[in-house]
Design a protein around this motif. Structure first.
Motif, PDB file in Angstrom:
ATOM      1  N   ALA A  26       0.839  -1.203   0.000  1.00  0.00           N
ATOM      2  CA  ALA A  26       0.000   0.000   0.000  1.00  0.00           C
ATOM      3  C   ALA A  26       0.873   1.251   0.000  1.00  0.00           C
ATOM      4  N   GLY A  27       2.073   1.144   0.559  1.00  0.00           N
ATOM      5  CA  GLY A  27       3.000   2.283   0.530  1.00  0.00           C
ATOM      6  C   GLY A  27       3.276   2.708  -0.897  1.00  0.00           C
ATOM      7  N   ILE A  28       3.705   1.768  -1.719  1.00  0.00           N
ATOM      8  CA  ILE A  28       4.017   2.126  -3.107  1.00  0.00           C
ATOM      9  C   ILE A  28       2.734   2.390  -3.893  1.00  0.00           C
ATOM     10  N   CYS A  29       1.679   1.614  -3.632  1.00  0.00           N
ATOM     11  CA  CYS A  29       0.459   1.789  -4.425  1.00  0.00           C
ATOM     12  C   CYS A  29      -0.164   3.160  -4.193  1.00  0.00           C
ATOM     13  N   SER A  30      -0.193   3.614  -2.942  1.00  0.00           N
ATOM     14  CA  SER A  30      -0.749   4.948  -2.695  1.00  0.00           C
ATOM     15  C   SER A  30       0.085   5.986  -3.442  1.00  0.00           C
ATOM     16  N   SER A  31       1.397   5.762  -3.513  1.00  0.00           N
ATOM     17  CA  SER A  31       2.253   6.712  -4.237  1.00  0.00           C
ATOM     18  C   SER A  31       1.966   6.675  -5.741  1.00  0.00           C
ATOM     19  N   ILE A  32       1.676   5.495  -6.271  1.00  0.00           N
ATOM     20  CA  ILE A  32       1.334   5.403  -7.692  1.00  0.00           C
ATOM     21  C   ILE A  32       0.050   6.188  -7.962  1.00  0.00           C
ATOM     22  N   GLY A  33      -0.919   6.054  -7.053  1.00  0.00           N
ATOM     23  CA  GLY A  33      -2.161   6.824  -7.189  1.00  0.00           C
ATOM     24  C   GLY A  33      -1.878   8.319  -7.179  1.00  0.00           C
ATOM     25  N   ALA A  34      -1.026   8.748  -6.253  1.00  0.00           N
ATOM     26  CA  ALA A  34      -0.687  10.173  -6.150  1.00  0.00           C
ATOM     27  C   ALA A  34       0.080  10.637  -7.391  1.00  0.00           C
ATOM     28  N   ALA A  35       0.902   9.745  -7.951  1.00  0.00           N
ATOM     29  CA  ALA A  35       1.661  10.100  -9.158  1.00  0.00           C
ATOM     30  C   ALA A  35       0.711  10.318 -10.337  1.00  0.00           C
ATOM     31  N   PHE A  36      -0.306   9.478 -10.444  1.00  0.00           N
ATOM     32  CA  PHE A  36      -1.303   9.664 -11.501  1.00  0.00           C
ATOM     33  C   PHE A  36      -2.019  11.002 -11.298  1.00  0.00           C
ATOM     34  N   GLY A  37      -2.194  11.346 -10.014  1.00  0.00           N
ATOM     35  CA  GLY A  37      -2.866  12.601  -9.680  1.00  0.00           C
ATOM     36  C   GLY A  37      -2.007  13.834  -9.858  1.00  0.00           C
ATOM     37  N   GLY A  38      -0.692  13.655 -10.071  1.00  0.00           N
ATOM     38  CA  GLY A  38       0.163  14.805 -10.358  1.00  0.00           C
ATOM     39  C   GLY A  38       1.140  15.193  -9.274  1.00  0.00           C
ATOM     40  N   ALA A  41      -6.214   4.061  -5.085  1.00  0.00           N
ATOM     41  CA  ALA A  41      -7.244   5.097  -5.031  1.00  0.00           C
ATOM     42  C   ALA A  41      -7.072   5.983  -3.799  1.00  0.00           C
ATOM     43  N   SER A  42      -6.661   5.381  -2.680  1.00  0.00           N
ATOM     44  CA  SER A  42      -6.447   6.166  -1.451  1.00  0.00           C
ATOM     45  C   SER A  42      -5.387   7.230  -1.672  1.00  0.00           C
ATOM     46  N   GLY A  43      -4.280   6.838  -2.329  1.00  0.00           N
ATOM     47  CA  GLY A  43      -3.205   7.800  -2.589  1.00  0.00           C
ATOM     48  C   GLY A  43      -3.663   8.916  -3.508  1.00  0.00           C
ATOM     49  N   LEU A  44      -4.444   8.552  -4.522  1.00  0.00           N
ATOM     50  CA  LEU A  44      -4.939   9.544  -5.484  1.00  0.00           C
ATOM     51  C   LEU A  44      -5.870  10.541  -4.798  1.00  0.00           C
ATOM     52  N   LYS A  45      -6.805  10.009  -4.020  1.00  0.00           N
ATOM     53  CA  LYS A  45      -7.788  10.866  -3.334  1.00  0.00           C
ATOM     54  C   LYS A  45      -7.094  11.756  -2.306  1.00  0.00           C
ATOM     55  N   LEU A  46      -6.095  11.177  -1.631  1.00  0.00           N
ATOM     56  CA  LEU A  46      -5.360  11.922  -0.610  1.00  0.00           C
ATOM     57  C   LEU A  46      -4.599  13.078  -1.253  1.00  0.00           C
ATOM     58  N   HIS A  47      -4.014  12.812  -2.412  1.00  0.00           N
ATOM     59  CA  HIS A  47      -3.273  13.873  -3.104  1.00  0.00           C
ATOM     60  C   HIS A  47      -4.215  14.963  -3.589  1.00  0.00           C
ATOM     61  N   ASN A  48      -5.353  14.571  -4.157  1.00  0.00           N
ATOM     62  CA  ASN A  48      -6.285  15.574  -4.678  1.00  0.00           C
ATOM     63  C   ASN A  48      -7.708  15.283  -4.208  1.00  0.00           C
ATOM     64  N   PRO A  49      -8.081  15.803  -3.024  1.00  0.00           N
ATOM     65  CA  PRO A  49      -9.404  15.522  -2.458  1.00  0.00           C
ATOM     66  C   PRO A  49     -10.554  16.057  -3.309  1.00  0.00           C
ATOM     67  N   ASN A  50     -10.253  16.898  -4.276  1.00  0.00           N
ATOM     68  CA  ASN A  50     -11.305  17.450  -5.127  1.00  0.00           C
ATOM     69  C   ASN A  50     -11.872  16.421  -6.116  1.00  0.00           C
ATOM     70  N   LEU A  51     -11.125  15.337  -6.329  1.00  0.00           N
ATOM     71  CA  LEU A  51     -11.585  14.325  -7.288  1.00  0.00           C
ATOM     72  C   LEU A  51     -12.639  13.425  -6.655  1.00  0.00           C
ATOM     73  N   GLU A  52     -13.545  12.917  -7.483  1.00  0.00           N
ATOM     74  CA  GLU A  52     -14.480  11.884  -7.018  1.00  0.00           C
ATOM     75  C   GLU A  52     -13.890  10.555  -7.472  1.00  0.00           C
ATOM     76  N   VAL A  53     -13.423   9.763  -6.524  1.00  0.00           N
ATOM     77  CA  VAL A  53     -12.681   8.561  -6.873  1.00  0.00           C
ATOM     78  C   VAL A  53     -13.510   7.311  -6.564  1.00  0.00           C
ATOM     79  N   PHE A  54     -13.720   6.512  -7.602  1.00  0.00           N
ATOM     80  CA  PHE A  54     -14.473   5.266  -7.478  1.00  0.00           C
ATOM     81  C   PHE A  54     -13.518   4.082  -7.508  1.00  0.00           C
ATOM     82  N   VAL A  55     -13.835   3.063  -6.724  1.00  0.00           N
ATOM     83  CA  VAL A  55     -13.083   1.817  -6.801  1.00  0.00           C
ATOM     84  C   VAL A  55     -14.047   0.754  -7.304  1.00  0.00           C
ATOM     85  N   VAL A  56     -13.672   0.074  -8.371  1.00  0.00           N
ATOM     86  CA  VAL A  56     -14.508  -1.003  -8.878  1.00  0.00           C
ATOM     87  C   VAL A  56     -13.751  -2.307  -8.649  1.00  0.00           C
ATOM     88  N   THR A  57     -14.374  -3.205  -7.911  1.00  0.00           N
ATOM     89  CA  THR A  57     -13.661  -4.408  -7.501  1.00  0.00           C
ATOM     90  C   THR A  57     -14.635  -5.579  -7.433  1.00  0.00           C
TER      91      THR A  57
END
Lengths: 608, 336
Positions: free
Chosen positions: A288-300, B79-95
């Motif tokens: 999850a450490g690296i995966c959260s970073s990958i998510g953040a990288a996609f986010g900019g 998705a957690s990392g993406l949302k955390l970086h940019n809380p303005n996004l609406e982030v869906f997880v499909v699983t």
């Protein structure tokens, strides 16, 4: 008074005795007094192994001098042993004729038994040839604190400052910086602050008034490059380098990380720097450490993750994903002794192959390594720059030795040397259609981030069609894409400095080293050069790809020697890439190289 | 907030050919989610669909939004990392049940625990489809699959009970045969601030055909399911005369009009009451009707917002950090 060029002291005691703190205070004071220093903490993996036993011995070695100090030193000139176990564990390392300071109060029947001493070594004559200072550290500390309203246990804990006081007298250190530090650190608890100051002064006074005749030493300030200096550990410098890179690129720094020795201090440092546009996320595991970073990288974000060898193994699958996504990401591996839990608190260079090849599929990444604590700043910045400029993951290798070690660091001119990173973030109106995998001349793709209208696109771990990035199972397309991604990483050689040598461009022997062994290889090669040997040093910071002139430089020497703290990993890479026949010198004991050891190896290689 | 354009469903349909098996329940879910996207008041460029691996995880390719098809089990972490970086996004997880509850179980419980503002849509077909027919963590004991030729020995999870135990603040269950219900639940999930966990009962026509028949069949579904709505009594049955009543701490099925039972005796659904939510997660066939709807919906501090608030507060207190000043502060010394 003796004037010395450099002195090595090892503070050693029970892991609860506060030796790390004592050593750090000594180092900081020495640095403030203008000495060059290098330090090396050596602590057990158990937080509190049974007290008084050899397993529980914790040490901190500092080398300080009037000259260029490039390693924490080989054999200690002075050993501080807080108990019999500390003496037993370290005696063989102490230079013959060196000074040993012991806490006499700990050399009782119980203490000797725990250290497996049948007889008291202070009485058997085995310390003949050393200058032994016996101090009743525990008793004297308690006596000095008699008037304070504290329990005996708390008073006893101040004994490390008593010992520090002794060494301050021996080496003419100023008490003021430490007193200031104590007052700040224990500001909320004035009694404890007072107790530690009293213990420090009592130790100093004991040494001053001692009936035992000791030679007192002075170590003059070192002749080092002018500038403003501060102390920095490798992990701190790594954290600062990332912050600087993110600020330069105008991005948020995002760290997703899971605690692991010896990398965790980077997480600690960055979590303090929240007002520097830094977000830290302590994930549920390494993955999850690296995966959260990958998510953040996609986010900019400038996204990073920090770990050590076993954690890098866990991150392997996600690294493959980041690589095929072609997103910027930096992974720091603070190497330690492996495999598995191995020697978690000791140093090693055995993850080079893992960093190079430890993934599924054809998955080359940029691999760089830091050489000293201060250089961690530079290489963390470089790793970030390369990740952002080439849209691909980068692995930064450091190790326990430089991560925990500290040195005086000349604060760099940030505006001049750390101010240019060209990220691939797109801007303006989106082209129609937007092609997320359309590349520039260096084969780098654009970085469009969610929130930007018109750039909506999907990325995935499935193989992609060139340009569009749509899923493709076409056999030839897969081969094309594998080659493109490899060539993109190879192109990084156009964006890194050419390799430099320390010494002449031709000679009898080229020593090739990488990573945290630099202090030792630099010092050993310098010594060999001073004695007239035709030896040069090539220390590699960029391991994949290597600078373009490496092959050419190697041709100027009759022999190539590759000393490594592993079984020959760089050596194998050089053999494979350049078809050369280097000679390996390998050590895997969880310990750094000694300078004398490498000087001997150099001489032996030249004679063979 | 700038104006959000009026969207039509087709605005969310990507140019990629959908490659699920004919008759797969995923088609209905995709269509219902695309419909929901026209109703949530969010800009298209702010939507991101993140998936793991499995049939359900092809979903992002078919949505004309930002999307990430990731690796097995890791969608919630990414998705957690993406949302955390940019809380303005609406982030869906499909699983799916394998991706989300087996290999990705750890990330799932921690995303739910933290209350990251993710909208998690978990397709539950009680089987591994993409790897062609192995039992999953929701397969029933005794089920014959390719990896359990003599029957499954493992006990299954209740996904909603797991979500509740992990502290989820929005929990719902819906079903692939009722597209309108899916749309309504997804819209409600998007209105909720915090993590949303939606279990969608989904039929795998190839490897677990008919798994949810009892609760989807036109003839039986009124008797085998109960549609729950906040503030309304729990009534079900073909004639609408069956209900759920509490006897002591336990629910019982009763018939309105028999033994003096009236509508007033029935349990009124309260999505904010933990005990009611907890009871709903445990209602299962054959003793009880299977609940469909929103089990739980409560407000709680949202992780990504709290993280950003902490940063803002520290920055306000300490001022915006400057590296040059920072490096030169503390114990430094000049060498001349």
């Amino acid at each position: 008074m003796k004037d010395l060029e450099s002195v090595v002291i090892r503070f050693s005691g029970d892991s609860g005795d506060g030796m790390q703190l004592t050593g750090t205070q000594f180092s900081n004071t020495s640095a403030l007094m203008g000495n060059d220093i290098a330090t090396f903490p050596d602590y057990p993996s158990e937080i509190r192994a049974p007290s008084g036993t050899i397993a529980g011995v914790s040490g901190f070695q500092v080398n300080f001098g009037a000259i260029d100090v490039s390693t924490p030193g080989d054999d200690p000139d002075v050993l501080v042993a807080m108990n019999p176990a500390a003496l037993k564990a370290n005696l063989s390392a102490v230079r013959k004729g060196g000074t040993i300071i012991v806490n006499l109060d700990a050399f009782n029947e119980a203490g000797l038994k725990k250290a497996n001493y049948e007889k008291n070594p202070l009485e058997t004559g085995e310390l003949d040839g050393y200058q032994v200072i016996q101090a009743k550290v525990t008793e004297q500390t308690l006596r000095a604190l008699e008037s304070l309203d504290m329990d005996a246990k708390a008073k006893g804990r101040c004994k490390n400052f008593y010992t520090l006081g002794i060494t301050y007298f021996l080496f003419n250190r100023e008490l003021e910086p430490t007193i200031k530090w104590i007052e700040q650190k224990f500001g909320k608890n004035p009694v404890t602050a007072k107790a530690n100051v009293l213990a420090l002064k009592a130790g100093f006074t004991f040494a001053e008034n001692s009936e035992i005749q000791v030679s007192t030493y002075t170590v003059a300030p070192a002749k080092i490059k002018p500038g403003l200096y501060r102390q920095v550990s490798g992990n701190e410098a790594t954290a600062y380098g990332f912050v600087q890179a993110a600020q330069t690129a105008g991005l948020e720094l995002f760290l997703g990380s899971y605690p692991i020795t010896p990398a965790t201090d980077i997480l600690h440092e960055l979590s303090k720097l929240k007002n520097f546009n830094v977000k830290t996320f302590q994930a549920e595991d390494e993955i999850a450490g690296i995966c959260s970073s990958i998510g953040a990288a996609f986010g900019g974000a400038l996204a990073i993750t920090t770990t050590s060898g076993p954690g890098l193994a866990l991150k392997g699958e996600a690294l493959g994903l980041a690589m095929i996504y072609e997103l910027p990401l930096v992974v720091v591996d603070v190497q330690r002794g492996g495999p598995s839990t191995g020697l978690p608190t000791k140093t090693e260079q055995s993850d080079l192959m893992q960093a190079m090849y430890g993934r599924h599929g054809e998955c080359p990444l940029i691999v760089v390594a830091a050489k000293t604590p201060g250089d961690c700043f530079h290489m963390a910045y470089e790793a970030s720059r390369l990740a952002l400029e080439h849209m691909t993951p980068v692995i930064l290798l450091t190790d326990g030795y430089i991560a925990n070690g500290a040195e005086p660091w000349r604060i760099p001119d940030l505006a001049k040397n750390y101010s240019k990173i060209r990220s691939h973030r797109v801007s303006g109106v989106a082209p129609v259609p937007f092609l997320p995998y359309k590349r520039d001349a260096q084969l780098v793709r654009p970085w469009a981030i969610p929130g930007m209208i018109g750039y909506e696109h999907r990325i995935g771990g499935l193989e992609k069609w060139v340009d569009t990035g749509n899923v493709s199972h076409d056999p030839k397309n897969h081969e094309v894409m594998v080659k493109i991604r490899a060539e993109k990483v190879a192109n990084v050689a156009n964006n890194i400095p050419l390799q430099e040598l320390e010494g002449n461009k031709t000679g009898d022997l080229l020593v090739v080293s990488w990573g945290g062994t630099y202090g030792a290889t630099h010092a050993a090669v310098t010594k060999a050069q001073e004695s007239g040997k035709k030896v040069s040093l090539m220390h590699l910071s960029y391991l994949n790809p290597m600078p373009k002139n490496v092959a050419e430089l190697m041709k100027g020497f009759k022999r190539i020697l590759v000393p490594e703290l592993n079984m020959g990993q760089l050596k194998s890479m050089l053999q494979a890439q350049f078809q050369c026949q280097p000679i390996g010198y390998n050590k895997v004991q969880g310990l750094p190289f000694k300078i004398t050891e490498l000087v001997e190896v150099i001489n032996r290689t030249l004679e063979s | 907030m700038t104006d959000v354009p009026v969207y039509k469903k087709k605005d969310f349909i990507s140019d990629q050919e959908v490659k699920w098996c004919p008759g797969c329940g995923d088609y209905a879910i995709l269509s219902s989610v695309q419909m929901a996207m026209t109703k949530i008041g969010k800009k298209k460029e702010d939507l991101v669909f993140v998936s793991g691996i499995g049939c359900s995880s092809r979903f992002p390719y078919y949505m004309d939004t930002y999307g990430m098809h990731t690796i097995h089990g890791r969608a919630t972490a990414i998705a957690s990392g993406l949302k955390l970086h940019n809380p303005n996004l609406e982030v869906f997880v499909v699983t799916g049940d394998g991706d989300g509850l087996a290999i990705g179980g750890n990330h799932m419980i921690h995303a739910l625990r933290r209350n990251v503002d993710l909208k998690i849509i978990m397709f539950n077909n009680e089987i591994y489809g993409l790897t062609k027919g192995q039992y999953s963590p929701t397969s029933k004991v005794g089920q014959i699959t390719k990896s359990s030729p003599f029957g499954v020995v493992d006990r299954p999870f209740s996904p909603t009970a797991l979500a509740l135990g992990s502290g989820a603040t929005f929990i719902a269950r819906t079903i692939d045969t009722d597209p309108k219900h899916i749309t309504d639940v997804v819209v409600a999930a998007c209105e909720h601030r915090g993590v949303s966990f939606i279990e969608v009962l989904q039929n795998c026509v190839i490897f677990n055909e008919g798994v949810h028949d009892e609760v989807t069949n036109k003839d039986s579904r009124d008797a085998t399911t109960v549609r729950i709505e906040h503030g309304k009594p729990m009534i079900f049955g073909k004639e609408g005369n069956k209900g759920l009543m509490l006897k002591g701490f336990n629910p019982v099925v009763v018939t309105i009009g028999e033994n003096g039972v009236t509508e007033k005796d029935l349990i009124v659904h309260d999505a904010a009451d933990y005990n009611v939510s907890s009871m709903l997660t445990r209602l299962a066939r054959p003793d009880f009707p299977l609940p469909l709807g929103i089990f739980r919906n409560v407000e709680s501090p949202v992780y990504d917002t709290e993280v950003q608030n902490q940063i803002d507060n520290v920055t306000k207190k300490k001022g915006k950090g400057d590296m040059n000043t920072f490096l030169k502060s503390g114990d430094t010394w000049e060498v001349k």
